[in-house]
Design a protein around this motif. Structure first.
Motif, PDB file in Angstrom:
ATOM      1  N   CYS A 196       0.835  -1.197   0.000  1.00  0.00           N
ATOM      2  CA  CYS A 196       0.000   0.000   0.000  1.00  0.00           C
ATOM      3  C   CYS A 196       0.877   1.256   0.000  1.00  0.00           C
ATOM      4  CB  CYS A 196      -0.924  -0.015   1.207  1.00  0.00           C
ATOM      5  SG  CYS A 196      -2.069   1.379   1.290  1.00  0.00           S
ATOM      6  N   LEU A 197       1.901   1.249   0.826  1.00  0.00           N
ATOM      7  CA  LEU A 197       2.813   2.395   0.861  1.00  0.00           C
ATOM      8  C   LEU A 197       3.506   2.583  -0.481  1.00  0.00           C
ATOM      9  CD1 LEU A 197       4.353   1.943   4.422  1.00  0.00           C
ATOM     10  CD2 LEU A 197       2.804   3.767   3.671  1.00  0.00           C
ATOM     11  N   GLY A 198       3.873   1.463  -1.130  1.00  0.00           N
ATOM     12  CA  GLY A 198       4.478   1.540  -2.453  1.00  0.00           C
ATOM     13  C   GLY A 198       3.533   2.149  -3.471  1.00  0.00           C
ATOM     14  N   THR A 199       2.261   1.758  -3.412  1.00  0.00           N
ATOM     15  CA  THR A 199       1.243   2.312  -4.300  1.00  0.00           C
ATOM     16  C   THR A 199       1.111   3.816  -4.094  1.00  0.00           C
ATOM     17  OG1 THR A 199       0.001   0.248  -4.306  1.00  0.00           O
ATOM     18  CG2 THR A 199      -1.216   2.231  -4.890  1.00  0.00           C
ATOM     19  N   LEU A 200       1.242   4.232  -2.849  1.00  0.00           N
ATOM     20  CA  LEU A 200       1.142   5.657  -2.531  1.00  0.00           C
ATOM     21  C   LEU A 200       2.426   6.416  -2.855  1.00  0.00           C
ATOM     22  CD1 LEU A 200      -0.643   5.337   0.924  1.00  0.00           C
ATOM     23  CD2 LEU A 200      -1.673   6.092  -1.230  1.00  0.00           C
ATOM     24  N   GLY A 201       3.501   5.658  -3.121  1.00  0.00           N
ATOM     25  CA  GLY A 201       4.775   6.280  -3.463  1.00  0.00           C
ATOM     26  C   GLY A 201       5.471   6.944  -2.298  1.00  0.00           C
ATOM     27  N   VAL A 202       5.323   6.368  -1.122  1.00  0.00           N
ATOM     28  CA  VAL A 202       5.943   6.966   0.062  1.00  0.00           C
ATOM     29  C   VAL A 202       6.714   5.914   0.858  1.00  0.00           C
ATOM     30  CG1 VAL A 202       4.218   8.784   0.304  1.00  0.00           C
ATOM     31  CG2 VAL A 202       3.893   6.634   1.495  1.00  0.00           C
TER      32      VAL A 202
ATOM     33  N   ALA B 202      -8.946  -2.328  15.822  1.00  0.00           N
ATOM     34  CA  ALA B 202      -9.333  -0.916  15.940  1.00  0.00           C
ATOM     35  C   ALA B 202      -8.566  -0.068  14.929  1.00  0.00           C
ATOM     36  CB  ALA B 202      -9.085  -0.418  17.363  1.00  0.00           C
ATOM     37  N   SER B 203      -7.294  -0.329  14.790  1.00  0.00           N
ATOM     38  CA  SER B 203      -6.458   0.425  13.864  1.00  0.00           C
ATOM     39  C   SER B 203      -6.872   0.194  12.416  1.00  0.00           C
ATOM     40  CB  SER B 203      -4.997   0.026  14.072  1.00  0.00           C
ATOM     41  OG  SER B 203      -4.162   0.706  13.171  1.00  0.00           O
ATOM     42  N   TYR B 204      -7.092  -1.060  12.050  1.00  0.00           N
ATOM     43  CA  TYR B 204      -7.478  -1.354  10.665  1.00  0.00           C
ATOM     44  C   TYR B 204      -8.852  -0.773  10.328  1.00  0.00           C
ATOM     45  CZ  TYR B 204      -3.418  -4.210   9.619  1.00  0.00           C
ATOM     46  OH  TYR B 204      -2.138  -4.625   9.376  1.00  0.00           O
ATOM     47  N   ARG B 205      -9.766  -0.726  11.278  1.00  0.00           N
ATOM     48  CA  ARG B 205     -11.075  -0.114  11.015  1.00  0.00           C
ATOM     49  C   ARG B 205     -10.908   1.358  10.648  1.00  0.00           C
ATOM     50  NH1 ARG B 205     -14.576  -3.057  15.768  1.00  0.00           N
ATOM     51  NH2 ARG B 205     -14.942  -4.969  14.590  1.00  0.00           N
ATOM     52  N   VAL B 206     -10.055   2.047  11.397  1.00  0.00           N
ATOM     53  CA  VAL B 206      -9.785   3.458  11.106  1.00  0.00           C
ATOM     54  C   VAL B 206      -9.110   3.594   9.743  1.00  0.00           C
ATOM     55  CG1 VAL B 206      -8.366   5.440  11.812  1.00  0.00           C
ATOM     56  CG2 VAL B 206      -9.694   4.172  13.524  1.00  0.00           C
ATOM     57  N   LEU B 207      -8.145   2.738   9.460  1.00  0.00           N
ATOM     58  CA  LEU B 207      -7.421   2.829   8.184  1.00  0.00           C
ATOM     59  C   LEU B 207      -8.333   2.584   6.985  1.00  0.00           C
ATOM     60  CD1 LEU B 207      -4.066   1.103   9.158  1.00  0.00           C
ATOM     61  CD2 LEU B 207      -4.370   3.487   8.431  1.00  0.00           C
ATOM     62  N   VAL B 208      -9.225   1.609   7.087  1.00  0.00           N
ATOM     63  CA  VAL B 208     -10.170   1.354   5.989  1.00  0.00           C
ATOM     64  C   VAL B 208     -10.997   2.607   5.737  1.00  0.00           C
ATOM     65  CG1 VAL B 208     -12.231   0.056   5.303  1.00  0.00           C
ATOM     66  CG2 VAL B 208     -10.277  -1.148   6.307  1.00  0.00           C
ATOM     67  N   ASP B 209     -11.533   3.187   6.790  1.00  0.00           N
ATOM     68  CA  ASP B 209     -12.367   4.379   6.667  1.00  0.00           C
ATOM     69  C   ASP B 209     -11.572   5.543   6.080  1.00  0.00           C
ATOM     70  OD1 ASP B 209     -14.886   5.719   7.101  1.00  0.00           O
ATOM     71  OD2 ASP B 209     -13.907   6.790   8.747  1.00  0.00           O
ATOM     72  N   GLN B 210     -10.388   5.782   6.620  1.00  0.00           N
ATOM     73  CA  GLN B 210      -9.581   6.903   6.131  1.00  0.00           C
ATOM     74  C   GLN B 210      -9.193   6.717   4.671  1.00  0.00           C
ATOM     75  OE1 GLN B 210      -6.294   7.228   8.873  1.00  0.00           O
ATOM     76  NE2 GLN B 210      -7.432   8.580  10.239  1.00  0.00           N
TER      77      GLN B 210
ATOM     78  N   MET C 218     -10.759   5.091   2.358  1.00  0.00           N
ATOM     79  CA  MET C 218     -11.950   5.342   1.528  1.00  0.00           C
ATOM     80  C   MET C 218     -12.207   6.843   1.404  1.00  0.00           C
ATOM     81  SD  MET C 218     -13.239   2.422   0.504  1.00  0.00           S
ATOM     82  CE  MET C 218     -14.974   2.659   0.191  1.00  0.00           C
ATOM     83  N   LEU C 219     -12.109   7.548   2.513  1.00  0.00           N
ATOM     84  CA  LEU C 219     -12.422   8.979   2.513  1.00  0.00           C
ATOM     85  C   LEU C 219     -11.447   9.807   1.684  1.00  0.00           C
ATOM     86  CD1 LEU C 219     -13.522   9.405   6.225  1.00  0.00           C
ATOM     87  CD2 LEU C 219     -14.989   9.476   4.183  1.00  0.00           C
ATOM     88  N   ILE C 220     -10.197   9.382   1.602  1.00  0.00           N
ATOM     89  CA  ILE C 220      -9.230  10.146   0.794  1.00  0.00           C
ATOM     90  C   ILE C 220      -9.112   9.600  -0.624  1.00  0.00           C
ATOM     91  CG2 ILE C 220      -7.933  10.918   2.827  1.00  0.00           C
ATOM     92  CD1 ILE C 220      -5.718   8.891   1.998  1.00  0.00           C
ATOM     93  N   GLY C 221      -9.943   8.606  -0.959  1.00  0.00           N
ATOM     94  CA  GLY C 221      -9.980   8.102  -2.327  1.00  0.00           C
ATOM     95  C   GLY C 221      -8.935   7.067  -2.675  1.00  0.00           C
ATOM     96  N   GLU C 222      -8.341   6.434  -1.670  1.00  0.00           N
ATOM     97  CA  GLU C 222      -7.329   5.398  -1.902  1.00  0.00           C
ATOM     98  C   GLU C 222      -8.000   4.024  -1.803  1.00  0.00           C
ATOM     99  OE1 GLU C 222      -4.415   5.773  -3.028  1.00  0.00           O
ATOM    100  OE2 GLU C 222      -4.131   7.934  -2.754  1.00  0.00           O
ATOM    101  N   GLN C 223      -8.755   3.683  -2.836  1.00  0.00           N
ATOM    102  CA  GLN C 223      -9.553   2.457  -2.823  1.00  0.00           C
ATOM    103  C   GLN C 223      -8.698   1.199  -2.727  1.00  0.00           C
ATOM    104  OE1 GLN C 223     -12.665   3.144  -2.407  1.00  0.00           O
ATOM    105  NE2 GLN C 223     -12.310   5.286  -2.878  1.00  0.00           N
ATOM    106  N   GLN C 224      -7.571   1.186  -3.418  1.00  0.00           N
ATOM    107  CA  GLN C 224      -6.717  -0.002  -3.385  1.00  0.00           C
ATOM    108  C   GLN C 224      -6.177  -0.240  -1.976  1.00  0.00           C
ATOM    109  OE1 GLN C 224      -3.576   0.024  -6.293  1.00  0.00           O
ATOM    110  NE2 GLN C 224      -2.933  -2.049  -5.808  1.00  0.00           N
ATOM    111  N   CYS C 225      -5.724   0.807  -1.324  1.00  0.00           N
ATOM    112  CA  CYS C 225      -5.248   0.674   0.059  1.00  0.00           C
ATOM    113  C   CYS C 225      -6.397   0.294   0.990  1.00  0.00           C
ATOM    114  CB  CYS C 225      -4.586   1.958   0.533  1.00  0.00           C
ATOM    115  SG  CYS C 225      -2.911   2.186  -0.086  1.00  0.00           S
TER     116      CYS C 225
END
Length: 164
Positions: free
Chosen positions: A61-67, A114-122, A124-131
């Motif tokens: 996921c980080l690679g996809t984001l280029g960071v 708890a962490s993964y629930r937040v990450l899934v939501d975040q 989606m909200l920023i448009g990173e569907q693959q992540c």
């Protein structure tokens, strides 16, 4: 660099999750070492393999984001490790050690969920569907793992805690 937008917050959170998975990996090794030959050991070994896959998913996921991110540390998992080490210093019986190891693994998994629930939501909200999909996969696996551990913990508890 200041965190001043939702993407930065997501990157911070995913970095924290990566670091927590790394800390969980070390804790998992400790738990495995302290319950050799037990019913819990193979469950913990499967979870250790799962942690590896989750780290690979996060890195992808980080690679996809280029960071690439710096480490943030994981005080939550480290606190659970400290608690387990303190318990060991009390010289518990093998059965109580196995039971507490199961409880520790359950606690680690609940932090991850708890962490993964937040990450899934975040994501989606920023448009990173693959992540978001990758984080959802990790979340579902963690939920399945905790359910397995809770059942085993109940069985162990009945054996250890319920008077004969």
């Amino acid at each position: 660099m200041p965190l001043d937008n939702p993407r930065d917050m997501f990157l911070y959170e995913i970095g924290a999750r990566r670091d927590a998975e790394r800390s969980a990996e070390l804790l998992q090794d400790l738990l495995i070492d302290r319950v050799p030959g037990s019913r819990l050991e193979p469950v913990l070994r499967r979870q250790a393999e799962e942690i590896q896959r989750h780290l690979e998913n996060i890195d992808g996921c980080l690679g996809t984001l280029g960071v690439s991110l710096t480490e943030t540390g994981s005080t939550g998992v480290e606190g659970l490790r400290s608690s387990f080490e303190h318990f060991l210093r009390l010289q518990p019986t093998a059965e109580l050690r196995e039971l507490f190891a199961a409880l520790t693994a359950i606690r680690v998994l609940h932090l991850a969920i708890a962490s993964y629930r937040v990450l899934v939501d975040q994501a989606m909200l920023i448009g990173e569907q693959q992540c978001a999909q990758v984080m959802l996969t990790n979340l579902i696996q963690k939920e399945q793992s905790v359910a397995d551990l809770v059942r085993l913990n109940h069985d162990l508890g009945q054996h250890v805690l319920v008077p004969a």
